[in-house]
Write an enzyme that holds these catalytic residues in place. Sequence first.
Site, PDB file in Angstrom:
ATOM      1  N   PHE A 218     148.584   9.258 104.546  1.00 41.01           N
ATOM      2  CA  PHE A 218     149.696   8.202 105.058  1.00 41.01           C
ATOM      3  C   PHE A 218     149.281   7.062 106.042  1.00 41.01           C
TER       4      PHE A 218
ATOM      5  N   ASP B 268     138.892   6.610  98.712  1.00 40.16           N
ATOM      6  CA  ASP B 268     139.137   8.155  99.330  1.00 40.16           C
ATOM      7  C   ASP B 268     139.341   9.397  97.779  1.00 40.16           C
TER       8      ASP B 268
ATOM      9  N   GLU C 274     140.980  15.801 106.790  1.00 41.09           N
ATOM     10  CA  GLU C 274     142.401  16.806 106.463  1.00 41.09           C
ATOM     11  C   GLU C 274     143.105  17.167 107.478  1.00 41.09           C
TER      12      GLU C 274
ATOM     13  N   THR D  11     143.082  11.355 117.461  1.00 38.06           N
ATOM     14  CA  THR D  11     144.709  12.148 117.521  1.00 38.06           C
ATOM     15  C   THR D  11     144.707  12.771 118.661  1.00 38.06           C
ATOM     16  N   ASP D  12     145.599  12.823 119.781  1.00 36.36           N
ATOM     17  CA  ASP D  12     145.660  12.990 121.170  1.00 36.36           C
ATOM     18  C   ASP D  12     145.513  14.364 121.183  1.00 36.36           C
ATOM     19  N   GLU D  13     145.420  15.359 120.146  1.00 35.97           N
ATOM     20  CA  GLU D  13     144.877  16.977 119.254  1.00 35.97           C
ATOM     21  C   GLU D  13     144.343  17.120 120.120  1.00 35.97           C
TER      22      GLU D  13
ATOM     23  N   TYR E 195     142.253  22.437 113.429  1.00 38.83           N
ATOM     24  CA  TYR E 195     142.382  20.864 113.220  1.00 38.83           C
ATOM     25  C   TYR E 195     142.123  20.540 114.368  1.00 38.83           C
TER      26      TYR E 195
ATOM     27  N   LYS F 208     138.306  17.657 114.534  1.00 37.37           N
ATOM     28  CA  LYS F 208     138.557  16.506 115.592  1.00 37.37           C
ATOM     29  C   LYS F 208     137.864  15.952 116.756  1.00 37.37           C
TER      30      LYS F 208
ATOM     31  N   ASN G   9     151.623  11.455 117.796  1.00 36.98           N
ATOM     32  CA  ASN G   9     151.727  11.788 116.525  1.00 36.98           C
ATOM     33  C   ASN G   9     152.849  10.381 115.538  1.00 36.98           C
TER      34      ASN G   9
ATOM     35  N   PRO H 128     163.413  23.820 108.982  1.00 36.31           N
ATOM     36  CA  PRO H 128     162.940  24.964 109.395  1.00 36.31           C
ATOM     37  C   PRO H 128     162.272  24.570 110.861  1.00 36.31           C
ATOM     38  N   VAL H 129     162.612  25.175 111.789  1.00 37.83           N
ATOM     39  CA  VAL H 129     162.308  24.516 113.176  1.00 37.83           C
ATOM     40  C   VAL H 129     161.526  25.639 114.134  1.00 37.83           C
TER      41      VAL H 129
ATOM     42  N   ASN I  20     161.568  18.674 119.642  1.00 39.60           N
ATOM     43  CA  ASN I  20     161.522  18.445 118.653  1.00 39.60           C
ATOM     44  C   ASN I  20     163.231  18.245 117.775  1.00 39.60           C
TER      45      ASN I  20
ATOM     46  N   ASP J 223     157.652  30.999 115.111  1.00 35.73           N
ATOM     47  CA  ASP J 223     157.021  29.561 115.532  1.00 35.73           C
ATOM     48  C   ASP J 223     155.624  29.761 115.246  1.00 35.73           C
TER      49      ASP J 223
HETATM   50  P1  NAD Z   1     146.261  12.544 105.576  1.00 40.16           P
HETATM   51  O1  NAD Z   1     146.738  13.741 105.413  1.00 40.16           O
HETATM   52  O2  NAD Z   1     148.116  11.242 105.337  1.00 40.16           O
HETATM   53  O3  NAD Z   1     145.600  11.424 104.254  1.00 40.16           O
HETATM   54  C1  NAD Z   1     144.174  12.147 104.283  1.00 40.16           C
HETATM   55  C2  NAD Z   1     143.443  11.151 103.653  1.00 40.16           C
HETATM   56  O4  NAD Z   1     142.650  11.082 103.625  1.00 40.16           O
HETATM   57  C3  NAD Z   1     143.978  11.369 102.269  1.00 40.16           C
HETATM   58  O5  NAD Z   1     144.589  10.311 101.656  1.00 40.16           O
HETATM   59  C4  NAD Z   1     142.679  12.195 101.604  1.00 40.16           C
HETATM   60  O6  NAD Z   1     143.343  12.451  99.972  1.00 40.16           O
HETATM   61  C5  NAD Z   1     141.950  11.513 102.050  1.00 40.16           C
HETATM   62  N1  NAD Z   1     141.031  12.568 102.432  1.00 40.16           N
HETATM   63  C6  NAD Z   1     140.863  13.390 102.653  1.00 40.16           C
HETATM   64  N2  NAD Z   1     139.863  14.004 102.757  1.00 40.16           N
HETATM   65  C7  NAD Z   1     138.759  13.192 101.897  1.00 40.16           C
HETATM   66  C8  NAD Z   1     136.930  13.634 102.222  1.00 40.16           C
HETATM   67  N3  NAD Z   1     136.394  14.405 102.287  1.00 40.16           N
HETATM   68  N4  NAD Z   1     136.841  12.131 101.358  1.00 40.16           N
HETATM   69  C9  NAD Z   1     137.673  11.111 101.048  1.00 40.16           C
HETATM   70  N5  NAD Z   1     138.876  11.170 101.504  1.00 40.16           N
HETATM   71  C10 NAD Z   1     139.027  11.954 101.649  1.00 40.16           C
HETATM   72  O7  NAD Z   1     146.518  12.280 107.116  1.00 40.16           O
HETATM   73  P2  NAD Z   1     146.902  10.889 107.821  1.00 40.16           P
HETATM   74  O8  NAD Z   1     148.226  11.201 108.559  1.00 40.16           O
HETATM   75  O9  NAD Z   1     146.850   9.930 107.335  1.00 40.16           O
HETATM   76  O10 NAD Z   1     145.954  10.461 109.137  1.00 40.16           O
HETATM   77  C11 NAD Z   1     144.765   9.762 109.148  1.00 40.16           C
HETATM   78  C12 NAD Z   1     144.070   9.691 110.491  1.00 40.16           C
HETATM   79  O11 NAD Z   1     145.041  10.030 111.064  1.00 40.16           O
HETATM   80  C13 NAD Z   1     143.154  11.544 110.556  1.00 40.16           C
HETATM   81  O12 NAD Z   1     142.270  11.453 111.021  1.00 40.16           O
HETATM   82  C14 NAD Z   1     144.148  12.015 110.788  1.00 40.16           C
HETATM   83  O13 NAD Z   1     143.437  12.916 112.067  1.00 40.16           O
HETATM   84  C15 NAD Z   1     144.482  10.877 112.393  1.00 40.16           C
HETATM   85  N6  NAD Z   1     145.684  11.293 113.020  1.00 40.16           N
HETATM   86  C16 NAD Z   1     147.169  11.425 111.933  1.00 40.16           C
HETATM   87  C17 NAD Z   1     148.123  11.497 113.012  1.00 40.16           C
HETATM   88  C18 NAD Z   1     149.650  11.815 112.568  1.00 40.16           C
HETATM   89  O14 NAD Z   1     150.961  11.724 113.114  1.00 40.16           O
HETATM   90  N7  NAD Z   1     149.761  12.029 111.427  1.00 40.16           N
HETATM   91  C19 NAD Z   1     148.100  11.205 114.275  1.00 40.16           C
HETATM   92  C20 NAD Z   1     146.747  10.767 115.126  1.00 40.16           C
HETATM   93  C21 NAD Z   1     145.646  10.904 114.400  1.00 40.16           C
HETATM   94  P1  TYD Z   2     153.943  18.741 112.541  1.00 37.68           P
HETATM   95  O1  TYD Z   2     154.482  17.220 111.734  1.00 37.68           O
HETATM   96  O2  TYD Z   2     153.429  19.664 111.522  1.00 37.68           O
HETATM   97  O3  TYD Z   2     152.889  17.495 114.031  1.00 37.68           O
HETATM   98  P2  TYD Z   2     151.942  17.911 114.418  1.00 37.68           P
HETATM   99  O4  TYD Z   2     151.305  19.190 114.617  1.00 37.68           O
HETATM  100  O5  TYD Z   2     150.380  17.123 114.602  1.00 37.68           O
HETATM  101  O6  TYD Z   2     152.535  17.862 116.200  1.00 37.68           O
HETATM  102  O7  TYD Z   2     154.976  18.842 113.823  1.00 37.68           O
HETATM  103  C1  TYD Z   2     155.530  18.499 114.874  1.00 37.68           C
HETATM  104  C2  TYD Z   2     156.098  19.395 115.579  1.00 37.68           C
HETATM  105  O8  TYD Z   2     157.426  19.272 115.090  1.00 37.68           O
HETATM  106  C3  TYD Z   2     155.436  20.749 115.719  1.00 37.68           C
HETATM  107  O9  TYD Z   2     155.601  20.790 117.501  1.00 37.68           O
HETATM  108  C4  TYD Z   2     155.458  20.955 115.108  1.00 37.68           C
HETATM  109  C5  TYD Z   2     157.046  20.950 114.716  1.00 37.68           C
HETATM  110  N1  TYD Z   2     157.658  21.605 113.028  1.00 37.68           N
HETATM  111  C6  TYD Z   2     158.707  22.389 113.338  1.00 37.68           C
HETATM  112  O10 TYD Z   2     159.466  22.814 113.900  1.00 37.68           O
HETATM  113  N2  TYD Z   2     158.764  22.794 111.608  1.00 37.68           N
HETATM  114  C7  TYD Z   2     158.557  22.033 111.024  1.00 37.68           C
HETATM  115  O11 TYD Z   2     158.232  22.514 110.028  1.00 37.68           O
HETATM  116  C8  TYD Z   2     156.806  21.054 110.936  1.00 37.68           C
HETATM  117  C9  TYD Z   2     156.295  20.722 109.691  1.00 37.68           C
HETATM  118  C10 TYD Z   2     156.624  21.435 112.492  1.00 37.68           C
END
Ligand code: NAD
Ligand code: TYD
Length: 389
Positions: free
Chosen positions: A12, A50, A101, A155-157, A181, A185, A210, A236-237, A280, A325
């Site tokens: 993404f 990738d 992941e 991530t902020d997590e 997760y 990280k 996020n 689903p919430v 949410n 939850d």
């Molecule tokens: P995503 O799950 O959409 O994409 C992850 C990508 O990594 C995929 O293309 C997957 O094929 C690839 N990948 C997985 N394992 C691999 C491996 N062993 N070797 C090579 N490629 C591999 O994730 P995303 O949401 O795009 O997040 C990207 C980064 O940003 C992550 O490190 C995540 O922790 C961080 N991040 C995400 C968010 C968010 O809201 N999505 C927020 C803050 C930080």
């Molecule tokens: P998510 O998109 O999984 O991101 P993160 O867990 O990294 O914050 O979830 C965002 C928020 O939405 C989180 O509080 C969990 C909630 N959530 C639901 O309520 N229903 C769902 O089906 C999902 C996937 C998330």
Amino acid sequence: MARLLVTGGAGFIGANFVHYWLDRHPNERPEARPQDRPQERPQERLVVLDALTYAGNRASLAPAAGRPGFRFVEGDVRDQPLVERLLREEELDTVVHFAAESHVDRSISGPDVFLDVNVVGTHALLKAARAVWLAGAGGPTPGGGRPHRFHHVSTDEVYGSLGLADPAFHETTPYAPNSPYAASKAASDHLVRAYHHTYGLATTISNCSNNYGPYQFPEKLIPLALVKLLGGEPVPVYGDGANVRDWLHVEDHCRGIELILERGQPGAVYNIGSDNERPNLEVVRLLCGALDEAFAAEPALARRFPAALAAAGGFEGERFAFVRDRPGHDRRYAIDARRIRSELGYRARIGFEEGLRRTVRWYLDHEDWWRPLLGRDYREWMRAQYGDG
Ligand code: NAD
Ligand code: TYD
């Protein structure tokens, strides 16, 4: 000049970053041929590495195919010899490390792969970068060896969960990860820090809130909600729907990373967020409103998505269902982004309502991208996660 290795570029945020970067740093020169002298090679290079897991999608990179300087390599970040070879043969000077992941719920049902990819994978990349860029460099002198940058996307997590009255996460907030997760990280962040401190690798880390926007796999809240609503199913919430996240449009995240690459201090950590905390349930309601608007403006949508609740004019109450939850569900995340604002002049530019409207539009216009993702594996994941009802 920048020659980038973008790990996880088919995911993404990675795919959005690739498009953002190629648009802002076009390489006007044609592809280099082996007989070209170095000065005739393309100056800008962007190589995606990738492994194409369930979350990686070649289709997300289709707009980049054929752009000068772009190359896609299917491979694993844990494959250190492959990474070293790419850094050498492509003369890369920058790693932007997205590969991971990334889904909390999957880390709860199957944590092992999170440790393998996020911790061992990040370490393999660090070892490769050290071997290629710091060969011959004496010790922990930041920027020693060849000019380079290793940017780690986090991530902020890692900071854990906030109470409603707590101050937002700052770069110095102690780590307190709560999910497998987040713990994986956090561990990877510590390794990046250690490689800077011990070996002088020129690293930066960004901890972001996020993200939402195009190309997000429909397991995270916003794209999952869209796909459900278009299919006539309630969103689903989890729990009481009052968990709070700080939502940032992915393009604003990409701009933050670009600024850090260009002007960030080696060894520094930057939080990226946008002062956009939302419970949410509010996010789901806003999405429903944006879908209603789109359907009202374009009657053809009701024919394309006849099951959609927006097409039927369903009542608000039918559009989400409270479900069990998430175990250990963090209550609130909030980002204090003062450092990146004051040091690098960063500002998030895309307001949430506008960003959601754009995202809804993108998913409506790209059914060909998301529909193929809803196959058997996806349905099995959904059943395991949410049950049959
Ligand atoms: P995503 O799950 O959409 O994409 C992850 C990508 O990594 C995929 O293309 C997957 O094929 C690839 N990948 C997985 N394992 C691999 C491996 N062993 N070797 C090579 N490629 C591999 O994730 P995303 O949401 O795009 O997040 C990207 C980064 O940003 C992550 O490190 C995540 O922790 C961080 N991040 C995400 C968010 C968010 O809201 N999505 C927020 C803050 C930080
Ligand atoms: P998510 O998109 O999984 O991101 P993160 O867990 O990294 O914050 O979830 C965002 C928020 O939405 C989180 O509080 C969990 C909630 N959530 C639901 O309520 N229903 C769902 O089906 C999902 C996937 C998330």
